[in-house]
Scaffold this motif. Structure first.
Motif, short mmCIF file in Angstrom:
data_model
loop_
_atom_site.label_atom_id
_atom_site.label_comp_id
_atom_site.label_asym_id
_atom_site.label_seq_id
_atom_site.Cartn_x
_atom_site.Cartn_y
_atom_site.Cartn_z
N MET A 1 0.84 -1.20 0.00
CA MET A 1 0.00 0.00 0.00
C MET A 1 0.88 1.26 0.00
SD MET A 1 -3.23 0.88 0.04
CE MET A 1 -3.91 -0.76 0.25
N ILE A 2 0.59 2.18 -0.88
CA ILE A 2 1.37 3.42 -0.96
C ILE A 2 0.69 4.48 -0.09
CG2 ILE A 2 2.21 5.22 -2.53
CD1 ILE A 2 1.92 3.03 -4.80
N THR A 3 1.46 5.04 0.82
CA THR A 3 0.88 6.02 1.74
C THR A 3 1.13 7.44 1.24
OG1 THR A 3 1.21 4.48 3.55
CG2 THR A 3 0.82 6.77 4.16
N LEU A 4 0.07 8.07 0.76
CA LEU A 4 0.18 9.47 0.34
C LEU A 4 0.25 10.34 1.59
CD1 LEU A 4 -2.56 9.59 -2.48
CD2 LEU A 4 -0.10 9.18 -2.74
N HIS A 5 1.14 11.31 1.54
CA HIS A 5 1.27 12.20 2.69
C HIS A 5 0.45 13.47 2.49
CE1 HIS A 5 2.99 14.34 5.99
NE2 HIS A 5 3.45 15.27 5.18
N ASP A 6 0.54 14.02 1.27
CA ASP A 6 -0.20 15.27 0.99
C ASP A 6 -0.26 15.49 -0.52
OD1 ASP A 6 -1.61 17.57 1.55
OD2 ASP A 6 -0.09 18.43 2.86
N ILE A 7 -1.03 16.49 -0.92
CA ILE A 7 -0.95 16.92 -2.31
C ILE A 7 0.28 17.82 -2.44
CG2 ILE A 7 -3.36 16.66 -2.98
CD1 ILE A 7 -3.86 19.57 -2.26
N ALA A 75 9.52 2.10 -2.60
CA ALA A 75 8.49 1.06 -2.40
C ALA A 75 7.29 1.31 -3.32
CB ALA A 75 8.06 1.03 -0.93
N ALA A 76 6.94 2.58 -3.50
CA ALA A 76 5.80 2.92 -4.37
C ALA A 76 6.10 2.51 -5.81
CB ALA A 76 5.52 4.41 -4.29
N GLU A 77 7.34 2.78 -6.23
CA GLU A 77 7.75 2.42 -7.59
C GLU A 77 7.60 0.92 -7.80
OE1 GLU A 77 11.89 3.32 -8.24
OE2 GLU A 77 11.56 3.63 -10.37
N SER A 156 -7.90 3.09 -4.63
CA SER A 156 -8.03 2.38 -3.35
C SER A 156 -7.25 1.07 -3.35
CB SER A 156 -9.50 2.13 -3.02
OG SER A 156 -10.08 1.35 -4.03
N ALA A 157 -6.95 0.52 -4.53
CA ALA A 157 -6.19 -0.73 -4.59
C ALA A 157 -4.73 -0.51 -4.22
CB ALA A 157 -6.29 -1.32 -6.00
N HIS A 158 -4.19 0.66 -4.55
CA HIS A 158 -2.75 0.86 -4.39
C HIS A 158 -2.36 1.91 -3.36
CE1 HIS A 158 -2.34 -1.71 -7.80
NE2 HIS A 158 -3.10 -0.90 -8.53
N PHE A 159 -3.31 2.71 -2.95
CA PHE A 159 -2.98 3.86 -2.09
C PHE A 159 -3.84 3.84 -0.82
CE2 PHE A 159 -1.89 4.92 -6.41
CZ PHE A 159 -0.68 5.58 -6.30
N ASN A 160 -3.40 4.60 0.18
CA ASN A 160 -4.17 4.73 1.42
C ASN A 160 -5.38 5.65 1.23
OD1 ASN A 160 -2.46 6.96 1.00
ND2 ASN A 160 -2.38 7.47 3.16
N ILE A 161 -6.11 5.37 0.18
CA ILE A 161 -7.23 6.23 -0.22
C ILE A 161 -8.54 5.58 0.20
CG2 ILE A 161 -8.56 6.82 -2.29
CD1 ILE A 161 -6.43 8.76 -2.28
N LYS A 162 -9.43 6.41 0.78
CA LYS A 162 -10.78 5.93 1.10
C LYS A 162 -11.77 6.87 0.44
CE LYS A 162 -9.80 4.10 5.68
NZ LYS A 162 -9.31 4.72 6.88
N VAL A 163 -12.90 6.30 0.03
CA VAL A 163 -13.93 7.18 -0.51
C VAL A 163 -14.64 7.85 0.66
CG1 VAL A 163 -15.64 5.30 -0.70
CG2 VAL A 163 -15.92 7.38 -2.06
N SER A 164 -14.87 9.16 0.52
CA SER A 164 -15.63 9.88 1.56
C SER A 164 -17.09 9.97 1.15
CB SER A 164 -15.05 11.27 1.77
OG SER A 164 -13.73 11.16 2.27
#
Ligand SMILES: CC(C)c1ccc(C(=O)O)c(O)c1O
Ligand SMILES: [Fe+2]
Length: 293
Positions: A1-7, A75-77, A156-164
């Motif tokens: 899982m890739i953890t996005l920190h910010d835009i 790791a993301a790569e 959502s498959a690859h990132f720490n993303i959740k739908v709001s």
């Protein structure tokens, strides 16, 4: 899982850098940080820049997210490559042009170019705003894509993303920290940049900005209105070469127990609780370029 920190930033091509920068400073209220090697850098908060205009064809070049550090980038790569996504690492020159330590680039399933960076340069000095629009920070990025469900499946498959929240099959609002959304996808026939958002300090700022934009003859796309999803009060307006900006105030934070909601896009208040007219004009198309060599 890739953890996005910010835009991190949006990089956009422009055929008229002077007009693009003048609008960003004199109308949007950003600070012109530098103009170097055909790139104009604009900031609105602690980031060195959150918008860069590159001279050339008009259209969006890339949208970027920051990761914690070099290990996370590597790791993301690997994770994206293992999933069959073509990934390219930026050259030192390209990283310098982005004011980051290092970055990778890939295309989402629709062709939206995404860059993952680490070490984005921060500026310690206060922002010297072009005008008092009340901007507090770069708020979110919204892509265009033909299938918002598929877009969410990818993120959502690859990132720490959740739908709001969903606006039916029109839009997906996504988070990777407590803020209701920092990434959104709106249904559009082609990949592109739907809009970039700037948070402002108060409801008064939204309304004052709306009056200012009207007085300047700027095209208002939508608003003032209130989104039922984030509860933010917003106004969207058009800059040169089809770049849409949004100011908003009052985006809610969500807890871990948040349950995503579905809004029916055919209802009159699905996007604006105040029932304002919704008009979608041409957004900035994604410029197709080969990934960095
Ligand atoms: C219409 C777009 C996709 C949209 C919808 C809702 C919000 C919000 O709740 O703040 C936005 O910021 C949007 O850009
Ligand atoms: Fe938005």
């Amino acid at each position: 899982m890739i953890t996005l920190h910010d835009i991190a930033y949006v990089r956009s091509g422009t055929a008229d850098a002077k007009a693009a920068a003048a609008f960003a400073v004199d109308v949007v209220g950003m600070e012109l940080v530098a103009q170097e090697d055909g790139v104009t850098y604009l900031r609105a908060d602690k980031r060195h820049h959150c918008l860069a205009f590159e001279e050339g064809e008009a259209g969006v070049l890339a949208s970027a997210f920051s990761l914690k550090g070099p290990d996370e980038l590597e790791a993301a790569e690997k994770e994206l490559q293992a999933a069959g996504v073509e990934v390219a690492r930026g050259t030192p020159k390209q990283a310098r042009s982005r004011r980051v330590e290092d970055f990778i680039a890939f295309d989402d399933p629709f062709g939206n170019r995404v860059e993952l960076v680490h070490g984005q340069v921060q500026l310690a000095r206060p922002v010297h705003f072009g005008r008092p629009a009340g901007i507090t920070e770069f708020g979110h990025i919204c892509f265009d894509a033909p299938d918002v469900k598929e877009a969410y499946a990818f993120w959502s498959a690859h990132f720490n993303i959740k739908v709001s929240d969903w606006i039916g099959d029109w839009a997906c609002l996504m988070r990777f920290d407590p803020v209701h959304h920092k990434l959104a996808v709106f249904r559009g026939s082609e990949p592109g940049l739907c809009h970039i958002n700037f948070q402002v300090d108060s409801l008064d700022d939204v309304m004052r900005n709306w009056r200012f934009l009207q007085a300047k003859g700027v095209e208002i796309e939508m608003g003032p209105g209130r989104h039922p999803q984030s509860t933010a009060i917003f106004v969207y307006f058009k800059g040169p070469e089809g770049l849409t900006y949004e100011y908003s105030y009052g985006v809610r934070n969500l807890g871990d127990d948040w349950v995503p909601r579905v809004f029916d896009p055919t209802e009159p208040d699905a996007i604006d609780m105040w029932h304002g007219p919704i008009q979608r004009t041409q957004t900035q198309p994604q410029l197709r370029r080969p990934l960095p060599a």
